[in-house]
Design a protein around this motif. Structure first.
Motif, mmCIF file in Angstrom:
data_model
loop_
_atom_site.group_PDB
_atom_site.id
_atom_site.type_symbol
_atom_site.label_atom_id
_atom_site.label_comp_id
_atom_site.label_asym_id
_atom_site.label_seq_id
_atom_site.Cartn_x
_atom_site.Cartn_y
_atom_site.Cartn_z
ATOM 1 N N VAL A 252 -7.415 -5.414 0.878
ATOM 2 C CA VAL A 252 -6.824 -4.339 1.104
ATOM 3 C C VAL A 252 -6.074 -4.552 2.670
ATOM 4 O O VAL A 252 -6.566 -4.932 3.616
ATOM 5 N N THR A 253 -4.600 -4.307 2.346
ATOM 6 C CA THR A 253 -3.744 -4.401 3.680
ATOM 7 C C THR A 253 -3.151 -2.880 4.136
ATOM 8 O O THR A 253 -2.368 -3.224 5.063
ATOM 9 N N VAL A 254 -3.743 -1.866 3.551
ATOM 10 C CA VAL A 254 -3.186 -0.618 4.070
ATOM 11 C C VAL A 254 -3.428 -0.482 5.461
ATOM 12 O O VAL A 254 -4.655 -0.915 5.930
ATOM 13 N N PRO A 255 -2.649 0.324 6.326
ATOM 14 C CA PRO A 255 -3.245 0.747 7.556
ATOM 15 C C PRO A 255 -4.487 1.380 7.605
ATOM 16 O O PRO A 255 -4.950 2.140 6.698
ATOM 17 N N TRP A 381 1.891 6.777 2.949
ATOM 18 C CA TRP A 381 0.779 6.203 3.058
ATOM 19 C C TRP A 381 0.473 5.687 4.530
ATOM 20 O O TRP A 381 -0.532 5.078 4.819
ATOM 21 N N THR A 382 1.448 5.484 5.343
ATOM 22 C CA THR A 382 1.468 4.870 6.557
ATOM 23 C C THR A 382 0.771 5.845 7.587
ATOM 24 O O THR A 382 -0.029 5.423 8.381
ATOM 25 N N ILE A 383 1.333 7.163 7.472
ATOM 26 C CA ILE A 383 0.405 8.042 8.335
ATOM 27 C C ILE A 383 0.456 7.944 9.982
ATOM 28 O O ILE A 383 -0.321 8.286 10.747
ATOM 29 N N GLY A 384 1.707 7.340 10.349
ATOM 30 C CA GLY A 384 2.127 6.941 11.473
ATOM 31 C C GLY A 384 2.522 5.720 12.085
ATOM 32 O O GLY A 384 2.850 4.702 10.878
ATOM 33 N N GLY A 385 2.600 5.417 13.023
ATOM 34 C CA GLY A 385 3.440 3.923 13.435
ATOM 35 C C GLY A 385 3.110 3.569 14.979
ATOM 36 O O GLY A 385 2.955 4.385 15.621
ATOM 37 N N TYR A 386 3.625 2.462 14.977
ATOM 38 C CA TYR A 386 3.731 1.456 14.217
ATOM 39 C C TYR A 386 2.417 0.601 13.950
ATOM 40 O O TYR A 386 2.383 -0.168 12.964
ATOM 41 N N GLU A 387 1.413 0.767 14.530
ATOM 42 C CA GLU A 387 0.125 0.263 14.303
ATOM 43 C C GLU A 387 -0.831 1.182 14.952
ATOM 44 O O GLU A 387 -0.561 2.138 15.684
ATOM 45 N N SER A 405 -14.604 -7.911 9.034
ATOM 46 C CA SER A 405 -15.611 -8.540 8.112
ATOM 47 C C SER A 405 -15.362 -8.228 6.450
ATOM 48 O O SER A 405 -15.417 -6.840 6.319
ATOM 49 N N PRO A 406 -15.473 -9.172 5.463
ATOM 50 C CA PRO A 406 -15.390 -8.512 4.054
ATOM 51 C C PRO A 406 -16.624 -7.580 3.851
ATOM 52 O O PRO A 406 -17.620 -7.570 4.587
ATOM 53 N N SER A 407 -16.359 -6.590 3.083
ATOM 54 C CA SER A 407 -17.086 -5.528 2.482
ATOM 55 C C SER A 407 -17.395 -5.881 1.179
ATOM 56 O O SER A 407 -16.767 -5.405 0.062
ATOM 57 N N GLY A 408 -18.359 -6.870 1.070
ATOM 58 C CA GLY A 408 -18.831 -7.259 -0.274
ATOM 59 C C GLY A 408 -17.266 -8.021 -0.966
ATOM 60 O O GLY A 408 -17.270 -9.272 -0.302
ATOM 61 N N ARG A 409 -17.097 -7.826 -1.949
ATOM 62 C CA ARG A 409 -15.739 -8.453 -2.363
ATOM 63 C C ARG A 409 -14.432 -8.019 -1.958
ATOM 64 O O ARG A 409 -13.300 -8.378 -2.702
ATOM 65 N N VAL A 410 -14.409 -7.247 -1.142
ATOM 66 C CA VAL A 410 -13.395 -6.426 -0.556
ATOM 67 C C VAL A 410 -12.787 -7.294 0.778
ATOM 68 O O VAL A 410 -13.791 -7.052 1.670
ATOM 69 N N HIS A 411 -11.821 -7.662 0.980
ATOM 70 C CA HIS A 411 -11.585 -8.352 2.125
ATOM 71 C C HIS A 411 -10.187 -7.624 2.932
ATOM 72 O O HIS A 411 -9.502 -6.653 2.286
ATOM 73 N N TRP A 412 -10.404 -7.767 4.157
ATOM 74 C CA TRP A 412 -9.406 -6.870 4.943
ATOM 75 C C TRP A 412 -8.146 -7.758 5.562
ATOM 76 O O TRP A 412 -8.594 -8.679 6.205
ATOM 77 N N ALA A 413 -7.039 -7.247 5.454
ATOM 78 C CA ALA A 413 -5.848 -7.688 6.314
ATOM 79 C C ALA A 413 -5.086 -6.739 6.700
ATOM 80 O O ALA A 413 -5.469 -5.616 6.753
#
Length: 451
Positions: A252-255, A381-387, A405-413
């Motif tokens: 999952v890479t969304v903000p 889906w950004t709901i603001g900017g830039y970070e 940290s990964p949440s089970g099989r879900v990783h974060w970027a």
């Protein structure tokens, strides 16, 4: 999920390793918070992230690989500072050599750099005085250092400009982490040789578009992820377009602010949810005014300005194309100022920005041939900017287990999960590389089929 720089980098790395990937993107384009658009005036405008600096090596490497040319940000001529009382100071270089609050401002920014050098970028919670600094807002720390109102005003504009937030809102530790991540205060603030050094001639999303072409049909646009269900062996992803994807792992890479729009089964761990809830997106609008030519250059002005007081605009840059076939000024409206300004009628907003630009470069700025606003808190889906930025206590309470940290099989970027150039395009790229390594390690060796 997400076809910004983090998602595209993750997908490319995994695809190159022989792993099947699908990229689900809610919007009808790639790039995420990096978004360029060709206007009727013929000018390509970058409505989101746009700059590339010499130490942003991953972004530089991809730009070179895909033959996306860059050119220096225009900074030739006199810059201007317009103070709250209306007085003006022309200068060259990073800041005026003298003026109200300058000496205190320089002393405190040097202190910030000293403290930032103590930050552990891979394990931030191991930083000396971590909990102490994270318990404070930036405003609380700065007010313990000085009561010089002009210095505080300068520091506030710096916070607004980098994090699109007010000093009272942001964790002081997050300020230090971010400074360390980018290489120091000057690296974040200045132009030549620093974060705002150059621009991409074909738009800052040119590399993202090239990455997308290399991935081909693996990218599916218009597919917002609505839910993610994990089993012992799979991840089931459901989208608003009716697609169901079954995969061994998901990234999952969304903000952060968009994570809570996705339903997770089982629910996300408390640390991850806590992190997300302490990580609001910044508040910023980016406004472009286009002219027949960059007329301010003939008058010896750079188009670079800082503005204080009740004016909506905080910072201005010359954003003209490399060939100067048109003149473009870009104005940034930050934090509390964007809340007030965005609530006004369209004509009033336009008039307020053009009044500021006229103060900067003269009356001709009041008559652009094109004018366009990108108000990021209203954007999809950004709901603001830039970070995102971290509120006080967020790192202490949830950083160790909730940051990336990964949440089970879900990783974060996503750029917010990067250790180097956090919050920038380069950080998004490195986060995708890290997430791809995590997934590849979890899946084990891939046996490539012949043919």
């Amino acid at each position: 999920m997400g076809a910004g720089y983090a998602g595209l980098t993750t997908a490319r790395r995994l695809a190159d390793a022989g792993i099947d990937v699908v990229v689900l993107e809610a919007a009808d384009r790639v790039g995420g918070r990096v978004f360029s658009q060709v206007r009727a005036s013929g000018v390509r405008l970058d409505h989101g992230g746009q700059w590339i600096g010499p130490t942003q090596r991953r972004f530089q490497a991809l730009a070179a690989e895909f033959d996306c040319p860059t050119f220096p940000t225009w900074e030739t001529g006199r810059h201007v500072e317009i103070r709250a009382d209306g007085t003006r100071a022309d200068y060259t270089g990073g800041a005026p050599e003298s003026g109200p609050g300058i000496a205190e401002y320089e002393r405190i920014t040097a202190l910030l750099d000293t403290l930032a050098r103590t930050v552990d970028l891979e394990r931030p919670w191991e930083t000396p005085r971590f909990a102490e600094f994270d318990a404070l807002s930036a405003e609380e720390f700065l007010r313990t250092e000085t009561d010089d109102k002009d210095a505080l005003q300068r520091l506030a504009l710096a916070v607004q400009g980098v994090w699109c937030a007010e000093p009272r809102e942001i964790s002081f530790f997050h300020v230090l982490f971010y400074l360390a991540s980018g290489g120091g205060y000057e690296q974040l603030m200045e132009t030549s040789g620093c974060a705002q050094d150059s621009r991409l001639g074909d738009g800052a999303d040119a590399v993202a578009r090239a990455l997308a072409r290399s991935l081909g049909a693996r990218i599916r646009l218009g597919e917002p992820v609505l839910s993610i269900r994990q089993t012992q062996t799979e991840v089931h992803v459901h989208t608003g377009g009716g697609t169901v994807v079954h995969a061994a792992r998901a990234v999952v890479t969304v903000p952060p602010a968009a994570v809570e729009r996705i339903a997770f089964d089982p629910p996300l761990p408390p640390a991850r949810l806590g992190w997300v809830r302490h990580a609001p997106m910044g508040r910023v609008a980016k406004v472009h005014a286009v002219y027949e030519e960059p007329f301010w250059r003939d008058a010896g002005r750079s188009g670079i300005a800082t503005l204080y007081g009740e004016r909506p605009v905080g910072v201005v840059f010359d954003n003209s194309p490399q060939d100067a076939s048109r003149g473009v000024l870009v104005a940034f409206v930050y934090g509390d100022r964007v809340d007030r300004w965005a609530a006004a009628p369209d004509a009033e907003r336009r008039r307020a920005v053009l009044t500021c630009l006229s103060e900067v470069v003269g009356e001709r700025a009041g008559e652009p041939i094109d004018y366009v606003e990108q108000i990021w808190p209203r954007t999809g889906w950004t709901i603001g900017g830039y970070e995102c930025f971290l509120t006080p206590g967020g790192w202490t309470s949830h950083g160790r287990d909730g940051w990336r940290s990964p949440s089970g099989r879900v990783h974060w970027a996503g750029t917010e999960t990067a250790s180097v150039w956090n919050g920038y395009i380069d950080g998004a790229i490195s986060s995708g590389e890290r997430a791809a390594r995590e997934v590849a390690a979890a899946l084990g060796p891939v046996v490539r089929q012949p043919g």
